[in-house]
Scaffold this active site. Structure first.
Site, PDB file in Angstrom:
ATOM      1  N   SER A 111       0.842  -1.197   0.000  1.00 35.77           N
ATOM      2  CA  SER A 111       0.000   0.000   0.000  1.00 35.77           C
ATOM      3  C   SER A 111       0.883   1.256   0.000  1.00 35.77           C
ATOM      4  O   SER A 111       1.673   1.441  -0.932  1.00 35.77           O
ATOM      5  CB  SER A 111      -0.956  -0.061   1.195  1.00 35.77           C
ATOM      6  OG  SER A 111      -1.999   0.867   1.038  1.00 35.77           O
ATOM      7  N   ASP A 120     -10.051  -5.525  -3.324  1.00 39.25           N
ATOM      8  CA  ASP A 120      -9.439  -4.526  -2.441  1.00 39.25           C
ATOM      9  C   ASP A 120     -10.305  -3.272  -2.475  1.00 39.25           C
ATOM     10  O   ASP A 120     -10.523  -2.694  -3.543  1.00 39.25           O
ATOM     11  CB  ASP A 120      -8.042  -4.233  -2.998  1.00 39.25           C
ATOM     12  CG  ASP A 120      -7.233  -3.277  -2.155  1.00 39.25           C
ATOM     13  OD1 ASP A 120      -7.842  -2.390  -1.527  1.00 39.25           O
ATOM     14  OD2 ASP A 120      -5.998  -3.401  -2.153  1.00 39.25           O
ATOM     15  N   HIS A 132      -7.349  -6.083   0.765  1.00 42.84           N
ATOM     16  CA  HIS A 132      -6.162  -5.259   1.071  1.00 42.84           C
ATOM     17  C   HIS A 132      -5.416  -5.767   2.316  1.00 42.84           C
ATOM     18  O   HIS A 132      -4.455  -5.151   2.748  1.00 42.84           O
ATOM     19  CB  HIS A 132      -6.640  -3.815   1.307  1.00 42.84           C
ATOM     20  CG  HIS A 132      -5.574  -2.766   1.161  1.00 42.84           C
ATOM     21  ND1 HIS A 132      -4.979  -2.463  -0.046  1.00 42.84           N
ATOM     22  CD2 HIS A 132      -4.987  -1.925   2.068  1.00 42.84           C
ATOM     23  CE1 HIS A 132      -4.082  -1.490   0.119  1.00 42.84           C
ATOM     24  NE2 HIS A 132      -4.062  -1.153   1.394  1.00 42.84           N
TER      25      HIS A 132
END
Lengths: 279, 279
Positions: free
Chosen positions: A145, A221, A254
């Site tokens: 991320s 995600d 995620h």
């Protein structure tokens, strides 16, 4: 340097250390996994940068990376995601300030006193690692991320420092999305030209480095469409004839459940390149 | 039944559910890992009981068990470690009350209204699992510390219910150590005869079951000498000619870094027995 955790793990040691960072002007924590091979010889290092709200703990407790690091004889170094402490500027939001450094060198007040994570990851931390642990000079970088963004930017701008680069669910073009625009405005000011050096897609389009890299992205995600925009880096790579592996995974989100499911491939990818670099 | 988490993981699904437990008189959470094979057919189940202070989260976030469950086609079910809620009796100490059920049926006030975890694990939860998920009737049990104690006791007393049993760092003779004596006095009262049915070493010496089982114990575990006393179960097995595998690991502690390092062996151990039971 002070050791605050030490656990046997897959035949090696998972440790956590704290030290006074001269660059960041505060104590910093980092985690280091020493594979069994590090008892005998110096081993290469994979740096891991975590995402928003994370610390050095996330990847070492949740990803299962140690198994693969032990198999391939690679040290894993995972720094905290930002400077921290009462004297360090902060913001109430989760996506600015402590836990949200975006791995850049801030130029704006009040952030610039402490938020110099780009130089910390590139210079100060590796010096510490090669001085105090059985690490050789060969290193690669990965992350998740915001940390995937950090890994791509550090890798693209410093191809002679990092043998290989990969990322999970990276923020590929922070200049173009809400998370990045908010952080870059605070840390770097309004001059969008200054933002480009911390934007992986912009760096690729500028022709910074032509090396292949590996990206994994979950299609379930919740940040995929608005904040991550993986298609942008795929397009940039196609345009610049970069042979990146960008893989999409149906159903995955995620979380570290996603990372745990595919991190074996990333460690193997880096191991192959780190090995090749000394042949 | 309400789903509160769902994540793709190693080709299957890691889920967390909540339901109203009739036995425990409160809402309960449990985690269930559905391996990829559960999309096609009913699979056997490995129950995992966690230790003091833990919830259903620890094993699913920290152990890496999903990889091996996916390889062998085994469902993993991890309940919370005790009843919880404002109406449930509790204690300020970490080793009594919520998070510290010791997996028994309490007979003493105020605990007996909710603390019936032995029956919950043995009856209510498996019924729920076979009703709502692609689970067949074959099941095994494992756990850590207080949960290792729970797995051994449930397995020894119910050899026809559990195909195989294993434990990490179990409290093997709670009647003989501080943690167990405190909990048993509160939950079961002062009659030590009532304690024996929840003491794995006592059950073995009573000849309850002769089946082999697998135990892993770290030699740098800070609770090893005073609370776990692994040697006691080794001695009891020798005396009763039980072919248990009791393995000691130099350097390893009580953490999930220890569990993660060896859980592959436990899943493989159970998979072999669960497979054999239908041949």
């Amino acid at each position: 340097m002070q050791q605050i955790e030490k656990h046997a793990c897959f035949g090696g040691w998972q440790e956590v250390w704290t030290h006074e960072s001269h660059l960041l002007n505060c104590p910093m924590r980092f985690a280091v996994y020493l594979p069994p091979q590090a008892k005998e010889r110096k081993v290469p290092v994979l740096y891991w940068l975590s995402g928003l709200t994370c610390t050095e703990q996330n990847v070492i407790t949740k990803s299962g990376i140690q198994r693969y690091a032990a198999e391939h004889g690679i040290m894993i170094v995972a720094p905290d995601t930002s400077p921290r402490g009462e004297s360090v500027a902060d913001d109430a939001a989760y996506d600015l300030g402590q836990g949200a450094s975006f791995y850049l060198n801030a130029t704006q007040s009040p952030w610039c006193n402490h938020y110099q994570m780009y130089d910390y990851i590139l210079h100060e931390l590796p010096r510490l690692i090669t001085t105090h642990f059985a690490a050789n000079e060969r290193k690669s970088i990965s992350g998740h991320s915001m940390g995937g963004h950090g890994a791509l930017v550090l890798g693209l701008r410093n191809p002679n420092d990092y043998v290989s680069v990969s990322a999970f669910s990276p923020i590929v073009s922070p200049s173009q999305v809400g998370w990045g625009q908010k952080a870059f405005t605070a840390y770097l000011g309004d001059d969008r030209a200054a933002w480009q050096q911390y934007d992986a897609v912009a760096l690729i389009l500028q022709g910074h480095d032509k090396k292949a890299f590996l990206v994994d992205q979950g299609l379930d995600d919740p940040f995929y469409a608005e904040q991550l925009c993986t298609q942008n880096i795929e397009n940039a790579c196609q345009q610049m004839h970069i042979d990146a592996q960008i893989r999409y995974h149906a159903g995955y989100d995620h979380s570290y459940y996603f990372i745990a499911s595919w991190i074996e491939d990333h460690v193997a990818y880096h191991a192959k390149q780190l090995q090749r670099s000394i042949e």
